[in-house]
Design an enzyme around this catalytic site. Structure first.
Site, PDB file in Angstrom:
ATOM      1  N   CYS A   1      81.467  47.918 141.093  1.00 24.81           N
ATOM      2  CA  CYS A   1      82.040  48.843 140.112  1.00 24.81           C
ATOM      3  C   CYS A   1      83.061  48.090 139.271  1.00 24.81           C
ATOM      4  CB  CYS A   1      82.665  50.064 140.794  1.00 24.81           C
ATOM      5  SG  CYS A   1      84.219  49.766 141.641  1.00 24.81           S
TER       6      CYS A   1
ATOM      7  N   CYS B   1      89.744  42.740 141.576  1.00 19.30           N
ATOM      8  CA  CYS B   1      89.243  41.978 142.718  1.00 19.30           C
ATOM      9  C   CYS B   1      90.332  41.053 143.243  1.00 19.30           C
ATOM     10  CB  CYS B   1      88.021  41.162 142.297  1.00 19.30           C
ATOM     11  SG  CYS B   1      87.194  40.354 143.673  1.00 19.30           S
TER      12      CYS B   1
ATOM     13  N   CYS C   1      83.786  47.685 146.325  1.00 18.54           N
ATOM     14  CA  CYS C   1      83.987  48.699 145.292  1.00 18.54           C
ATOM     15  C   CYS C   1      85.365  49.318 145.482  1.00 18.54           C
ATOM     16  CB  CYS C   1      82.872  49.746 145.282  1.00 18.54           C
ATOM     17  SG  CYS C   1      82.797  50.833 146.692  1.00 18.54           S
TER      18      CYS C   1
END
Length: 148
Positions: free
Chosen positions: A83, A90, A11
């Site tokens: 999230c 990412c 996250c």
């Protein structure tokens, strides 16, 4: 002998949702999953996340907020982004690492909005409890739900 699935919850700050997910996975699926959690940034461990997890019998008080770079040397099998921000930003993982997005609401943000409306501390904690329970329900589906 097969080895355990190496799963990383990711996250933004590794303070709340990913910490709860790591705690639940260690508690419920530790026999089949080596679990980690990290953030794209580190924001420290959220005390309300620790509190509501303790209410459910899971101690995450010894966890610490970790940066994704700390896991470069571990051959992660699956990354679960919890999230939207982490999913959108990412980092790159090797081709043999599967990335799955399972978004959960942000309890600190929801609690802050409630506080601004005059909600009690207990009402604010309910945001954390709701997400805690949603994360538990997801973790109960592991590992099959991320291997499909």
């Amino acid at each position: 002998m097969s080895s355990k699935l190496k799963l990383l919850f990711l996250c933004t700050g590794n303070s709340c949702r990913s910490q709860m997910a790591e705690g639940w996975t260690r508690h419920l699926k530790g026999d089949v999953i080596d679990v980690y959690s990290a953030g794209i940034e580190t924001h420290g461990l959220n005390p309300n996340a620790v509190k509501v997890m303790a209410e459910a019998g899971v101690d995450i008080s010894s966890h610490r907020s970790q940066h994704i770079d700390e896991f470069k040397e571990i051959a992660i099998d699956v990354v679960v982004t919890v999230c939207g921000h982490a999913h959108e930003t990412c980092p790159y993982f090797p081709a043999n690492c599967k990335v799955v997005h399972v978004g959960f609401d942000d309890p600190p943000k929801m609690a802050k909005e409630l506080a601004e409306q005059g909600a009690s501390q207990e009402q604010q904690l309910d945001c954390y409890r709701t997400v805690r329970d949603q994360i538990k329900a997801f973790v109960e589906t592991l590992p099959s739900s991320v291997m499909e």
